[in-house]
Design a protein around this motif. Structure first.
Motif, PDB file in Angstrom:
ATOM      1  N   HIS A   1      20.852  22.460  38.450  1.00  0.00           N
ATOM      2  CA  HIS A   1      21.723  23.211  39.122  1.00  0.00           C
ATOM      3  C   HIS A   1      22.000  24.508  38.548  1.00  0.00           C
ATOM      4  CE1 HIS A   1      23.212  20.084  42.145  1.00  0.00           C
ATOM      5  NE2 HIS A   1      23.072  19.029  40.831  1.00  0.00           N
ATOM      6  N   GLY A   2      21.670  24.581  37.149  1.00  0.00           N
ATOM      7  CA  GLY A   2      22.045  25.880  36.668  1.00  0.00           C
ATOM      8  C   GLY A   2      23.471  25.891  36.389  1.00  0.00           C
ATOM      9  N   GLY A   3      23.893  26.930  35.750  1.00  0.00           N
ATOM     10  CA  GLY A   3      25.374  27.175  35.249  1.00  0.00           C
ATOM     11  C   GLY A   3      26.303  27.720  36.669  1.00  0.00           C
ATOM     12  N   LEU A   4      27.545  28.092  36.185  1.00  0.00           N
ATOM     13  CA  LEU A   4      28.338  28.482  37.290  1.00  0.00           C
ATOM     14  C   LEU A   4      28.381  29.926  37.409  1.00  0.00           C
ATOM     15  CD1 LEU A   4      31.451  26.224  36.954  1.00  0.00           C
ATOM     16  CD2 LEU A   4      29.800  26.278  38.745  1.00  0.00           C
ATOM     17  N   GLY A   5      27.526  30.719  36.177  1.00  0.00           N
ATOM     18  CA  GLY A   5      27.499  32.087  36.151  1.00  0.00           C
ATOM     19  C   GLY A   5      28.922  32.767  35.964  1.00  0.00           C
ATOM     20  N   ILE A   6      29.034  33.790  36.774  1.00  0.00           N
ATOM     21  CA  ILE A   6      30.465  34.611  36.581  1.00  0.00           C
ATOM     22  C   ILE A   6      31.003  34.343  37.920  1.00  0.00           C
ATOM     23  CG2 ILE A   6      29.684  35.949  34.771  1.00  0.00           C
ATOM     24  CD1 ILE A   6      29.784  38.212  37.059  1.00  0.00           C
ATOM     25  N   GLY A   7      30.355  33.417  38.892  1.00  0.00           N
ATOM     26  CA  GLY A   7      30.903  33.172  40.063  1.00  0.00           C
ATOM     27  C   GLY A   7      32.345  32.809  40.254  1.00  0.00           C
ATOM     28  N   LEU A   8      32.853  31.792  39.317  1.00  0.00           N
ATOM     29  CA  LEU A   8      34.102  31.373  39.503  1.00  0.00           C
ATOM     30  C   LEU A   8      35.034  32.528  38.657  1.00  0.00           C
ATOM     31  CD1 LEU A   8      34.019  27.476  38.848  1.00  0.00           C
ATOM     32  CD2 LEU A   8      34.263  28.775  41.270  1.00  0.00           C
ATOM     33  N   THR A   9      34.496  32.918  37.805  1.00  0.00           N
ATOM     34  CA  THR A   9      35.388  33.964  36.897  1.00  0.00           C
ATOM     35  C   THR A   9      35.568  35.078  37.983  1.00  0.00           C
ATOM     36  OG1 THR A   9      34.212  33.500  34.990  1.00  0.00           O
ATOM     37  CG2 THR A   9      35.232  35.530  34.816  1.00  0.00           C
ATOM     38  N   LEU A  10      34.655  35.714  38.470  1.00  0.00           N
ATOM     39  CA  LEU A  10      34.832  36.685  39.526  1.00  0.00           C
ATOM     40  C   LEU A  10      35.591  36.176  40.647  1.00  0.00           C
ATOM     41  CD1 LEU A  10      33.861  39.526  40.406  1.00  0.00           C
ATOM     42  CD2 LEU A  10      32.021  38.536  41.549  1.00  0.00           C
ATOM     43  N   ALA A  11      35.614  35.064  41.299  1.00  0.00           N
ATOM     44  CA  ALA A  11      36.352  34.690  42.154  1.00  0.00           C
ATOM     45  C   ALA A  11      37.876  34.924  41.711  1.00  0.00           C
ATOM     46  CB  ALA A  11      36.191  33.365  42.750  1.00  0.00           C
ATOM     47  N   LYS A  12      38.135  34.299  40.766  1.00  0.00           N
ATOM     48  CA  LYS A  12      39.576  34.150  39.915  1.00  0.00           C
ATOM     49  C   LYS A  12      39.940  35.672  39.931  1.00  0.00           C
ATOM     50  CE  LYS A  12      42.257  32.407  36.096  1.00  0.00           C
ATOM     51  NZ  LYS A  12      42.682  33.697  35.563  1.00  0.00           N
ATOM     52  N   ARG A  13      39.249  36.711  39.285  1.00  0.00           N
ATOM     53  CA  ARG A  13      39.836  37.872  39.056  1.00  0.00           C
ATOM     54  C   ARG A  13      40.021  38.669  40.407  1.00  0.00           C
ATOM     55  NH1 ARG A  13      37.343  40.143  33.171  1.00  0.00           N
ATOM     56  NH2 ARG A  13      38.184  38.398  32.170  1.00  0.00           N
ATOM     57  N   LEU A  14      39.212  38.453  41.624  1.00  0.00           N
ATOM     58  CA  LEU A  14      39.278  39.193  42.577  1.00  0.00           C
ATOM     59  C   LEU A  14      40.734  38.781  43.158  1.00  0.00           C
ATOM     60  CD1 LEU A  14      35.766  38.998  44.081  1.00  0.00           C
ATOM     61  CD2 LEU A  14      36.954  41.043  43.494  1.00  0.00           C
ATOM     62  N   VAL A  15      40.829  37.257  43.190  1.00  0.00           N
ATOM     63  CA  VAL A  15      41.999  36.854  43.806  1.00  0.00           C
ATOM     64  C   VAL A  15      43.267  37.314  43.039  1.00  0.00           C
ATOM     65  CG1 VAL A  15      43.525  34.692  44.050  1.00  0.00           C
ATOM     66  CG2 VAL A  15      41.212  34.782  44.597  1.00  0.00           C
ATOM     67  N   GLU A  16      43.198  37.263  41.715  1.00  0.00           N
ATOM     68  CA  GLU A  16      44.383  37.917  40.886  1.00  0.00           C
ATOM     69  C   GLU A  16      44.677  39.553  41.220  1.00  0.00           C
ATOM     70  OE1 GLU A  16      43.274  37.040  36.799  1.00  0.00           O
ATOM     71  OE2 GLU A  16      44.044  35.092  37.031  1.00  0.00           O
ATOM     72  N   MET A  17      43.420  40.306  41.485  1.00  0.00           N
ATOM     73  CA  MET A  17      43.609  41.707  41.931  1.00  0.00           C
ATOM     74  C   MET A  17      44.217  41.904  43.126  1.00  0.00           C
ATOM     75  SD  MET A  17      39.941  43.020  41.041  1.00  0.00           S
ATOM     76  CE  MET A  17      39.926  44.750  41.626  1.00  0.00           C
ATOM     77  N   HIS A  18      44.695  40.887  43.872  1.00  0.00           N
ATOM     78  CA  HIS A  18      45.259  40.745  45.178  1.00  0.00           C
ATOM     79  C   HIS A  18      46.489  39.993  45.086  1.00  0.00           C
ATOM     80  CE1 HIS A  18      42.291  42.606  47.794  1.00  0.00           C
ATOM     81  NE2 HIS A  18      41.321  42.085  47.058  1.00  0.00           N
ATOM     82  N   GLY A  19      47.015  39.895  43.913  1.00  0.00           N
ATOM     83  CA  GLY A  19      48.322  39.395  43.541  1.00  0.00           C
ATOM     84  C   GLY A  19      48.339  37.867  43.707  1.00  0.00           C
ATOM     85  N   GLY A  20      47.074  37.178  43.739  1.00  0.00           N
ATOM     86  CA  GLY A  20      47.125  35.645  44.166  1.00  0.00           C
ATOM     87  C   GLY A  20      46.731  35.000  42.746  1.00  0.00           C
ATOM     88  N   THR A  21      46.535  33.526  42.967  1.00  0.00           N
ATOM     89  CA  THR A  21      46.259  32.732  41.877  1.00  0.00           C
ATOM     90  C   THR A  21      45.133  31.650  42.516  1.00  0.00           C
ATOM     91  OG1 THR A  21      48.059  31.141  42.737  1.00  0.00           O
ATOM     92  CG2 THR A  21      48.272  32.872  40.998  1.00  0.00           C
ATOM     93  N   VAL A  22      44.312  31.255  41.545  1.00  0.00           N
ATOM     94  CA  VAL A  22      43.579  30.094  42.262  1.00  0.00           C
ATOM     95  C   VAL A  22      43.436  29.087  40.981  1.00  0.00           C
ATOM     96  CG1 VAL A  22      41.363  31.631  40.901  1.00  0.00           C
ATOM     97  CG2 VAL A  22      40.837  29.689  42.841  1.00  0.00           C
ATOM     98  N   GLU A  23      43.286  27.687  41.693  1.00  0.00           N
ATOM     99  CA  GLU A  23      43.458  26.505  40.604  1.00  0.00           C
ATOM    100  C   GLU A  23      42.208  25.594  41.266  1.00  0.00           C
ATOM    101  OE1 GLU A  23      46.824  23.151  40.258  1.00  0.00           O
ATOM    102  OE2 GLU A  23      46.961  24.540  41.558  1.00  0.00           O
ATOM    103  N   ALA A  24      41.808  24.965  39.916  1.00  0.00           N
ATOM    104  CA  ALA A  24      40.982  24.095  40.200  1.00  0.00           C
ATOM    105  C   ALA A  24      41.385  22.408  39.985  1.00  0.00           C
ATOM    106  CB  ALA A  24      39.829  24.169  39.316  1.00  0.00           C
TER     107      ALA A  24
END
Length: 254
Positions: A63-86
């Motif tokens: 499968h390979g690693g998660l790269g920065i996909g989840l890191t980027l998703a989290k930071r983009l959400v936070e830039m819009h004042g939101g949160t992401v939880e797993a």
């Protein structure tokens, strides 16, 4: 959301199910992406949004690693004042990612303030991203396109140097630890070309010691950014280049 859906598909077997639910909860819009895939162990949940986290080392080859996909998703959400939880009940029991974003209920802010913030976050440059982590390169390219830039990606140093000659970017985001040709040598080769002298070369690497910064400067890099790169810091830098503080637009197709 594309990153979350891609990961849900990537880590679910054929015949699995992915569900997306959207609802309003108070002043938030809540988007939930749920899958029936491989799940996440309890001890890995706190680290799942960290750079290059591997959900299961046994899946690395398939499968390979998660790269920065989840890191980027989290930071983009936070830039819009939101949160992401797993969330996950454990290996083999699927995963759930919950994104909360504030709902805009009125446009009563002074226009000038919002306009200023938008200008800081946008640019319209030709940007080449070179990184052997394909998830990372593709995710970063997608974010930069959203911000108004034209982007290309390459996945090793030789390909990056060749593509730079064809594409003639304004800005080149170049990893250091690359196959075939490392970032230092790729930078030197680009700088040797007449068209490469005016490119803004930014080292984007996990190596951030003083000696690493000295080596990148000696190789010809203009800037050195350490992974995981802060999207706001990168956007601010690119906006500064666009406005001419550090970057002077020149003809690159002569």
């Amino acid at each position: 959301f594309l990153n979350l859906l891609n990961n849900a598909a990537k880590y679910s077997d054929r015949g699995g199910h992915i569900h997306v639910n959207v609802e309003r909860q108070g002043s938030d819009a809540v988007v939930t992406v749920t899958d029936t895939g491989i799940g996440i162990a309890a001890d890995q949940l706190p680290r799942i949004f960290e750079m290059f986290t591997q959900v299961d080392h046994s899946l690395e080859k398939s499968h390979g690693g998660l790269g920065i996909g989840l890191t980027l998703a989290k930071r983009l959400v936070e830039m819009h004042g939101g949160t992401v939880e797993a969330r996950s009940e454990g290996p083999g029991k699927g995963s759930e990612f919950i994104v909360r974003l504030p709902v805009v209920v009125e446009a009563s802010r002074p226009q000038e303030s919002g306009h200023e913030e938008e200008q800081l976050a946008r640019s319209s440059l030709r940007i080449l991203i070179v990184d052997d982590n394909r998830d990372g390169a593709d995710s970063l390219a997608m974010m930069l396109r959203i911000m108004g830039n034209d982007t290309r990606t390459a996945y090793d140093g030789q390909e990056g140097a060749d593509m730079a000659g064809e594409y003639r970017p304004d800005v080149l985001l170049l990893d250091i630890g690359l196959p075939r040709l490392n970032g230092y040598e790729a930078c030197r080769r680009i700088r040797e070309q007449s068209w490469g002298k005016g490119i803004v070369l930014i080292a984007v690497t996990g190596w951030g010691q003083d000696d690493d910064r000295r080596r990148s400067h000696e190789a010809g890099f203009d800037h050195h950014m350490v992974k995981p790169v802060d999207p706001q810091a990168l956007m601010k830098m690119l906006a500064g280049l666009q406005s001419g503080n550090e970057y002077q637009r020149t003809k690159r197709f002569t």
